[in-house]
Design a protein around this motif. Structure first.
Motif, PDB file in Angstrom:
ATOM      1  N   SER A 249       0.835  -1.197   0.000  1.00 47.35           N
ATOM      2  CA  SER A 249       0.000   0.000   0.000  1.00 47.35           C
ATOM      3  C   SER A 249       0.872   1.250   0.000  1.00 47.35           C
ATOM      4  N   VAL A 250       0.606   2.149  -0.943  1.00 46.75           N
ATOM      5  CA  VAL A 250       1.377   3.391  -1.034  1.00 46.75           C
ATOM      6  C   VAL A 250       1.162   4.241   0.206  1.00 46.75           C
ATOM      7  N   SER A 251      -0.081   4.342   0.658  1.00 46.47           N
ATOM      8  CA  SER A 251      -0.360   5.161   1.840  1.00 46.47           C
ATOM      9  C   SER A 251       0.345   4.612   3.080  1.00 46.47           C
ATOM     10  N   THR A 252       0.392   3.279   3.194  1.00 45.18           N
ATOM     11  CA  THR A 252       1.095   2.667   4.323  1.00 45.18           C
ATOM     12  C   THR A 252       2.582   2.958   4.260  1.00 45.18           C
ATOM     13  N   VAL A 254       3.975   5.525   2.837  1.00 48.97           N
ATOM     14  CA  VAL A 254       4.179   6.946   3.134  1.00 48.97           C
ATOM     15  C   VAL A 254       4.138   7.190   4.637  1.00 48.97           C
ATOM     16  N   LEU A 255       3.189   6.574   5.327  1.00 53.60           N
ATOM     17  CA  LEU A 255       3.072   6.757   6.768  1.00 53.60           C
ATOM     18  C   LEU A 255       4.295   6.205   7.497  1.00 53.60           C
TER      19      LEU A 255
END
Length: 318
Positions: A249-252, A254-255
């Protein structure tokens, strides 16, 4: 600084860390601004550069006969990365050491004054860095010359033991050189010395405090190394690459990447504070002191302030 100079002599490595962490409380806004403008870009570059170089390295590994343009692009990335990294490393060191010294000398501190002092300090730090870079070049050449005959020799238990011993010796040398560099950087800011003279002064200050310096350096390098390993395994590498943790996951990513950058920012800031406090610990151990009024004037010279005719920082026995 909360402790008096003579009280620093009995501090342990853990005490130095606690004292260093407490320093920003005296000027929280100044340290927050310095962290955002100098320490954060440095820390971000340390981790984020692999996002650009890793795809190129993968491409070159799977296509050894790639065009020369790919190799040139990789070398350009590496050159710009190293230039940015060392520039912000020296800028961060100059600003933080100056600010900590100003607090010790009871000199008013602000973000503007710390940034103003960076420009005259930077050439002194750069000359010291050049000598350290030369020392590291000699170190790496010696490491290659020591390992090459062993790597070319037929494999045997004795050869493996010798390789391990050589690596252990050079690892200890690397830790010592790192401690020498960090302490010489503080000397370059707080004393009228730089370059080879600052390194010689740093070597003298380290005597009797090498073990503490080694603990602090190893702790710092270990923390940086762990953050870097996790960042490459989780954020940089793809789910199908060897050693990847499979985060897709890209959002994961990034976080997690943002959290790791924040951790590295804290580690680097604490490292800069520790090297500043450790300088005073070494001075106290050798029964040396810095005249606070002379230090006040010395720091004022970086800001172009009027300074009465008096001697620069002198090392005097208590």
């Amino acid at each position: 600084m909360d402790l008096q100079l003579e009280e620093l002599q009995s501090l342990s490595a853990a005490d130095v860390l606690r004292e260093s962490v407490a320093v920003p409380r005296a000027a929280p806004r100044t340290f927050a601004a310095l962290t955002l403008t100098l320490v954060f870009p440095f820390s971000f570059a340390v981790l984020a550069h692999s996002l650009f170089t890793h795809p190129l390295l993968l491409h070159l590994r799977h296509n050894p006969s790639s065009a020369a343009a790919d190799w040139i692009l990789l070398l350009l990335y590496l050159f710009l990365y190293l230039l940015f990294l060392f520039t912000f490393s020296l800028l961060s060191t100059a600003a933080v050491v100056f600010t900590v010294a100003s607090l010790y000398a009871a000199k008013p501190v602000s973000f503007a004054s710390s940034l103003s002092a960076v420009r005259p300090i930077f050439p002194r730090l750069f000359r010291t860095f050049l000598w350290v870079a030369l020392l590291m070049l000699v170190y790496n050449l010696a490491l290659v010359l020591a390992l090459l005959p062993l790597l070319l020799a037929p494999s045997s238990p004795l050869v493996i033991i010798l390789i391990a011993l050589v690596l252990l010796v050079f690892l200890a040398a690397h830790v010592y050189i790192s401690a020498l560099w960090h302490l010489a950087s503080v000397v370059s800011v707080l004393e009228p010395l730089c370059g080879l003279a600052a390194m010689a002064k740093s070597r003298d200050l380290l005597r009797g405090r090498v073990r503490m310096a080694a603990v602090l350096v190893v702790a710092y390098l270990t923390a940086c190394g762990l953050v870097g390993i996790i960042f490459r395994a989780v954020v940089v590498k793809g789910p199908r690459e060897e050693g990847s943790l499979g985060v897709t996951s890209v959002s994961t990513k990034v976080l997690i990447g943002g959290a790791l950058v924040a951790v590295l920012v804290v580690v680097n800031l604490v490292g800069l504070l520790v090297q500043s406090v450790f300088y005073y610990v070494c001075k106290s151990y050798h029964h040396q002191q810095i005249d606070k009024s002379a230090l006040y004037d010395h720091l004022g010279e970086y800001l172009g302030e009027y300074v009465p005719l008096k001697s620069s920082i002198q090392l005097e026995n208590l």
